[in-house]
Enzyme design. Structure first.
Site, PDB file in Angstrom:
ATOM      1  N   GLY A   8       0.562  -0.803   0.178  1.00  0.00           N
ATOM      2  CA  GLY A   8       0.298   0.232   0.158  1.00  0.00           C
ATOM      3  C   GLY A   8       1.026   0.518   0.193  1.00  0.00           C
ATOM      4  O   GLY A   8       2.059   1.368   0.284  1.00  0.00           O
ATOM      5  N   HIS A  11     -12.558   0.288  -5.051  1.00  0.00           N
ATOM      6  CA  HIS A  11     -12.588  -0.751  -5.638  1.00  0.00           C
ATOM      7  C   HIS A  11     -11.228  -0.998  -6.317  1.00  0.00           C
ATOM      8  O   HIS A  11     -11.291   0.535  -7.094  1.00  0.00           O
ATOM      9  CB  HIS A  11     -13.818  -1.437  -6.756  1.00  0.00           C
ATOM     10  CG  HIS A  11     -12.711  -2.640  -7.056  1.00  0.00           C
ATOM     11  ND1 HIS A  11     -12.149  -3.399  -6.554  1.00  0.00           N
ATOM     12  CD2 HIS A  11     -13.636  -3.487  -7.543  1.00  0.00           C
ATOM     13  CE1 HIS A  11     -11.686  -4.586  -7.471  1.00  0.00           C
ATOM     14  NE2 HIS A  11     -12.865  -4.393  -8.282  1.00  0.00           N
ATOM     15  N   ASP A  12     -10.199  -1.251  -6.244  1.00  0.00           N
ATOM     16  CA  ASP A  12      -9.278  -0.167  -7.140  1.00  0.00           C
ATOM     17  C   ASP A  12      -8.867  -0.633  -8.077  1.00  0.00           C
ATOM     18  O   ASP A  12      -8.177   0.456  -9.242  1.00  0.00           O
ATOM     19  CB  ASP A  12      -7.164  -1.084  -6.223  1.00  0.00           C
ATOM     20  CG  ASP A  12      -7.626  -2.565  -6.635  1.00  0.00           C
ATOM     21  OD1 ASP A  12      -8.352  -3.084  -6.816  1.00  0.00           O
ATOM     22  OD2 ASP A  12      -6.687  -3.117  -5.688  1.00  0.00           O
ATOM     23  N   ASN A  65     -11.591 -11.570 -14.850  1.00  0.00           N
ATOM     24  CA  ASN A  65     -10.452 -12.287 -14.017  1.00  0.00           C
ATOM     25  C   ASN A  65      -9.968 -13.121 -14.031  1.00  0.00           C
ATOM     26  O   ASN A  65      -9.879 -14.036 -14.015  1.00  0.00           O
ATOM     27  CB  ASN A  65     -11.034 -12.417 -11.983  1.00  0.00           C
ATOM     28  CG  ASN A  65     -12.122 -12.001 -11.459  1.00  0.00           C
ATOM     29  OD1 ASN A  65     -12.108 -10.545 -12.450  1.00  0.00           O
ATOM     30  ND2 ASN A  65     -10.904 -11.374 -10.713  1.00  0.00           N
TER      31      ASN A  65
END
Length: 484
Positions: free
Chosen positions: A14, A234-235, A295
């Site tokens: 992060g 949401h990234d 995904n």
């Protein structure tokens, strides 16, 4: 406030990034970086959520030390994982990580009671073992009944900083509990899980102000005066906002990090049986859009290989070794469940190659090359599916996120997909996070203008396709591998 801070937390790291807009150019300065990862305890996998909150505060203290006294702040993280709160707002339990094995077999168990096509028609969300729907089904029923509120990870971090409870829509959609027609949590799915609508906070869209970081925290830690802006939490949603637009050319994106998300941005979802059969998802985006995407296992594969190899080589070092290894020697079906969280990724890849009668990759270079070749071929297959489902030919593939730095993977993708690949910006997630803050501040009119600024501020590398020897034979091998 002309200082804007993006808190961008992924599954492996992060950071806090300051964005500054000057004379039509956006610049970034990373002021704090920290590692992240789930821990195994008692056979379960958990995130250390308090550590993440502490790291945001460390980063804000650093901002203050750099002379930032006022700013806006937006938070994005990965999706699907949740936090249970009691009536006093305290956390009831540790936060399970989506790779926890408690959901093994749960998708099939639920499907026997709740037809998957019914769920897909309602939600448009693909079937993945770790979707929140299956996690909640696997969760201790008594503990869920005690929960006054169920927040996703970034919602919880906002709550701890500012005191307001929300369920931000781009992340909430990944729970597989939002109904595309009603625009709210689906009452039938909640009742199936023995949950009530009031256990979830109000749905909140990107762009809304959530107030300020609480005075008690500001005083205790000497923080800047910080207005919290609800971004696309949401990234992937933030990463897609950070993709520069290709004028006059149809483009698809790959947001390439721990996961590779391949898709397009649409104004309407595609939740028909064909999309369901191909396992495409319709995650909600910012500003009334949908992320129609697939995904793909992504760089998790190489992250695990590197970790198990004692981190002897950097990611760039592994890419260099892969470039020296023989191409398309061994391939794996990246999206097979066996690669989600195996005990040992290196042994899992070797076993998969041995079982399918291929040469077993021994060296770090051979393992890395096997992964990159397999990812490139995955991108090609899913790109073709995407074109069929949307009815639109894709001329250019835009790779953003950490994978944009991997020149070998970008070139392999261009080669096997037969399209130009544009790589960059690497920091698309932080940029998408900042874009929402800049729009809220009135510095930028809308997302089109923000994307144009991003395109002018950061360079992109272009990879043009080169011929692949015996491509047809390679594609036959790839096809056979998926039916092995």
């Amino acid at each position: 406030m002309n200082k804007h801070i993006a808190v961008d937390i992924g599954a492996s790291s992060g950071r806090l990034v300051v964005g500054t807009l000057q004379e039509g150019k956006l610049s970034l300065e990373e002021i704090h970086r920290f590692s992240n990862g789930f821990k195994e305890r008692g056979g379960s996998c958990f995130w250390d959520i308090d550590y993440l909150l502490d790291q945001i505060i460390v980063g804000l203290r650093q901002a203050k030390a750099l002379g930032i006294t006022e700013c806006t702040l937006g938070i994005d993280t990965w999706a699907v994982d949740y936090v249970l709160l009691d009536a006093a707002g305290s956390r009831i339990q540790e936060v399970y990580a989506y790779r926890d094995r408690r959901t093994e077999g749960v998708m099939e168990e639920v499907a026997a009671i709740l037809p998957p096509d019914t769920v897909y028609a309602k939600t448009g969300i693909q079937q993945l073992t770790f979707n929140t729907l299956y996690q909640l089904y696997a969760h201790d029923r008594k503990e869920l009944a005690q929960a006054d509120q169920i927040l996703l990870v970034p919602d919880y971090l906002y709550y701890r900083l500012g005191g307001r409870k929300i369920n931000e829509v781009t992340n909430a959609s990944t729970t597989q509990l939002l109904n595309l027609q009603t625009g709210d949590f689906d009452s039938g799915l909640l009742s199936f899980l023995h949950l009530r609508r009031e256990q979830f906070a109000p749905l909140t869209a990107p762009g809304e102000s959530l107030g300020f970081v609480q005075d008690s925290l500001v005083r205790q830690y000497d923080l800047p005066r910080c207005q919290l802006i609800c971004v696309a939490t949401h990234d992937t949603a933030s990463a897609v906002l950070g993709v520069p637009v290709q004028k006059g050319r149809s483009a698809a994106y790959i947001s390439s990090g721990t996961w590779s998300l391949l898709g397009v941005e649409l104004d309407q979802p595609i939740n028909n049986p064909q999309a369901m059969a191909a396992n495409y998802t319709n995650e909600w985006g910012a500003y009334g859009t949908y992320r129609f995407l697939k995904n793909i296992m992504g760089l998790w594969l190489i992250q695990e290989v590197r970790r198990l190899d004692g981190e002897r080589y950097s990611f760039a070092g592994l890419a260099r070794l892969a470039g020296e290894a023989e191409g398309f020697r061994s391939l794996i079906p990246c999206n097979a469940t066996r690669f989600l969280n195996p005990g040992n990724m290196i042994e899992e890849i070797r076993s998969a190659c041995a079982e399918s009668g291929q040469p077993v990759p021994e060296t770090p270079g051979q393992l890395a090359r096997c992964i990159f070749d397999s990812l490139a071929l995955s991108y090609r297959s899913y790109l073709q599916e995407l074109e069929e489902l949307t009815g639109t030919a894709v001329e250019v593939l835009q790779i953003v996120g950490g994978g944009a730095n991997n020149g070998l993977l970008c070139q392999l993708t261009a080669d096997v997909a037969g399209r130009e690949v544009l790589a960059g910006p690497t920091e698309s997630t932080a940029l998408g996070n900042l874009a929402v803050q800049l729009i809220h501040a009135g510095s930028v009119a809308n997302i089109s203008e923000a994307r144009a600024i991003i395109g002018n501020s950061f360079p992109m590398a272009s990879y043009t396709p080169r011929p692949v020897p015996q491509l047809e034979e390679l594609l036959d091998r790839w096809e056979a591998l998926h039916h092995h």
